[in-house]
Design a protein around this motif. Structure first.
Motif, PDB file in Angstrom:
ATOM      1  N   GLN A 280       0.823  -1.213   0.000  1.00  0.00           N
ATOM      2  CA  GLN A 280       0.000   0.000   0.000  1.00  0.00           C
ATOM      3  C   GLN A 280       0.855   1.260   0.000  1.00  0.00           C
ATOM      4  O   GLN A 280       0.458   2.299  -0.528  1.00  0.00           O
TER       5      GLN A 280
ATOM      6  N   LYS B 143       1.881   2.034  -3.711  1.00  0.00           N
ATOM      7  CA  LYS B 143       0.862   1.807  -4.734  1.00  0.00           C
ATOM      8  C   LYS B 143       0.745   2.998  -5.673  1.00  0.00           C
ATOM      9  O   LYS B 143       0.513   2.837  -6.876  1.00  0.00           O
ATOM     10  N   GLU B 144       0.889   4.207  -5.132  1.00  0.00           N
ATOM     11  CA  GLU B 144       0.747   5.423  -5.924  1.00  0.00           C
ATOM     12  C   GLU B 144       2.121   6.009  -6.298  1.00  0.00           C
ATOM     13  O   GLU B 144       3.129   5.696  -5.666  1.00  0.00           O
ATOM     14  N   THR B 145       2.112   6.873  -7.312  1.00  0.00           N
ATOM     15  CA  THR B 145       3.359   7.483  -7.788  1.00  0.00           C
ATOM     16  C   THR B 145       4.069   8.248  -6.676  1.00  0.00           C
ATOM     17  O   THR B 145       5.301   8.183  -6.551  1.00  0.00           O
ATOM     18  N   ALA B 146       3.308   8.970  -5.836  1.00  0.00           N
ATOM     19  CA  ALA B 146       3.928   9.742  -4.754  1.00  0.00           C
ATOM     20  C   ALA B 146       4.673   8.836  -3.788  1.00  0.00           C
ATOM     21  O   ALA B 146       5.756   9.182  -3.300  1.00  0.00           O
ATOM     22  N   GLY B 147       4.124   7.662  -3.510  1.00  0.00           N
ATOM     23  CA  GLY B 147       4.780   6.722  -2.608  1.00  0.00           C
ATOM     24  C   GLY B 147       6.056   6.168  -3.208  1.00  0.00           C
ATOM     25  O   GLY B 147       7.075   6.035  -2.514  1.00  0.00           O
ATOM     26  N   ARG B 148       6.027   5.854  -4.485  1.00  0.00           N
ATOM     27  CA  ARG B 148       7.233   5.324  -5.128  1.00  0.00           C
ATOM     28  C   ARG B 148       8.327   6.380  -5.177  1.00  0.00           C
ATOM     29  O   ARG B 148       9.502   6.096  -4.943  1.00  0.00           O
TER      30      ARG B 148
ATOM     31  N   ALA C  61       5.295  11.052   1.126  1.00  0.00           N
ATOM     32  CA  ALA C  61       4.335  10.241   0.379  1.00  0.00           C
ATOM     33  C   ALA C  61       2.893  10.525   0.755  1.00  0.00           C
ATOM     34  O   ALA C  61       1.979  10.230  -0.020  1.00  0.00           O
TER      35      ALA C  61
ATOM     36  N   ARG D  79       7.932  -2.411  -8.219  1.00  0.00           N
ATOM     37  CA  ARG D  79       6.969  -1.675  -7.398  1.00  0.00           C
ATOM     38  C   ARG D  79       7.528  -0.351  -6.913  1.00  0.00           C
ATOM     39  O   ARG D  79       6.780   0.606  -6.674  1.00  0.00           O
TER      40      ARG D  79
ATOM     41  N   GLU E  47       9.423   4.551 -14.564  1.00  0.00           N
ATOM     42  CA  GLU E  47       9.519   5.810 -13.843  1.00  0.00           C
ATOM     43  C   GLU E  47      10.950   6.285 -13.721  1.00  0.00           C
ATOM     44  O   GLU E  47      11.227   7.339 -13.176  1.00  0.00           O
TER      45      GLU E  47
END
Length: 318
Positions: free
Chosen positions: A94, A97-102, A231, A306, A313
């Motif tokens: 979780q 999961k989103e671009t900001a987290g990656r 994130a 991930r 990215e």
């Protein structure tokens, strides 16, 4: 709370049904109240990376769980091992999961010069390092592991035994402001010090625990907080995290080893079933560790994808 002085020797003596001394690098099997002990080679945890009691690679530990689960689903005995790793951000799915987290994950990995891994079990980010002792108990989906709730309750009982060996009491319930929060957070004096997670396959399951031993809980909480500030996500409060070394003399390698031995002992002594315990080489056999390489490569590749490392990215690796 008034507790007596910490006795390291007592901490590594388990409650056994025989007078044989417990060594964390022995292989043991309980069956109908009888124990067979096969002394193993000198523990290998002083020569990382390797398949010893204290592992240097979190990916190897998760790969071992999967390999052991396959054996256990086919009729093999329950297995348990404990491990540590260099500084590693173990993310939950979780979290990234989103671009900001990656993007945030790549930034904190670079800032803290740490490894990154997306774990296959549930939960959120857990920053680990050599002062965090991790345990994996892998067995068939019967008895204590028959249900998710039953497995959590059983593991909580074993952890209560572990903390009693240090003269401490642990309370279970979600700790607000802790990282990787859950209903089975274990807290000492109101500070989270242990967390639990599970993995399940057809015919086998694993219970995972992390115990903050050396250092402080606050310094690890700050690592998690740095990630979530970038994130977005839960608010992590450093004052809600603790470590055993804040109350007991477990600050150095000897103390970490004593805690690892006591943790392993508390779980093994708490069951009557056949259990293989100790180093991965003892549990998996002479060629078993090298057989983990495909599992490790698959987990690392999935984690890199991930985290956006080397993919579309364009992450910078690390």
């Amino acid at each position: 709370m008034n507790v007596g002085p910490f006795d390291r020797e007592a901490a590594i003596r388990p409650k056994m049904r025989t007078d044989l001394r417990f060594f964390p690098w022995e292989s043991k099997c309980y069956n109908s109240g009888m124990m067979v002990a096969k002394p193993m080679e000198e523990p290998q945890d002083r020569r990382p990376p390797g398949p010893g009691l204290l592992l240097s690679d979190a990916a190897l530990a998760f790969a071992a769980e999967r390999r052991l689960a396959e054996r256990i689903a086919g009729g093999g005995p329950t297995a348990v091992f404990v491990w540590t790793a260099p500084p590693t951000f173990v993310f939950g799915a979780q979290d990234v999961k989103e671009t900001a987290g990656r993007r945030a994950a790549r930034q904190v990995l670079a800032e803290y010069r740490a490894a990154g891994l997306v774990r296959p079990s549930g939960g959120r980010l857990v920053p680990i390092d050599p002062g965090v002792v991790n345990l994996a108990w892998i067995g068939p989906t019967r008895g204590p592991l028959a249900t998710i709730e039953g497995a959590f309750r059983w593991a909580a009982e074993r952890l209560q035994d572990f903390f009693r060996r240090f003269g401490l009491s642990v309370a279970f319930g979600e700790v607000e402001g802790a990282f990787c929060p859950g209903r089975y957070d274990g807290a000492v004096f109101g500070k989270k010090i242990v967390g639990l997670a599970q993995r399940r396959w057809r015919g086998a399951a694993a219970v995972e625990a992390f115990v903050l031993v050396a250092g402080t809980g606050a310094e690890r909480a700050e690592r998690a907080a740095a990630f979530y500030r970038l994130a977005g996500g839960p608010v992590v409060r450093p004052e809600r995290m603790g470590a055993l070394a804040e109350w007991r003399d477990l600050k150095d390698e000897v103390g970490i080893r004593a805690a690892a031995a006591a943790l392993l002992s508390a779980f093994v002594a708490g069951t009557d079933e056949c259990v293989r315990a100790g180093t991965l080489s003892a549990v998996l056999g002479p060629d078993g560790v090298s057989a983990l390489h495909p599992f490790v490569r698959a987990l690392v590749a999935e984690s890199r994808a991930r985290l956006g490392l080397g993919g579309a990215e364009g992450g910078a690796g690390g």
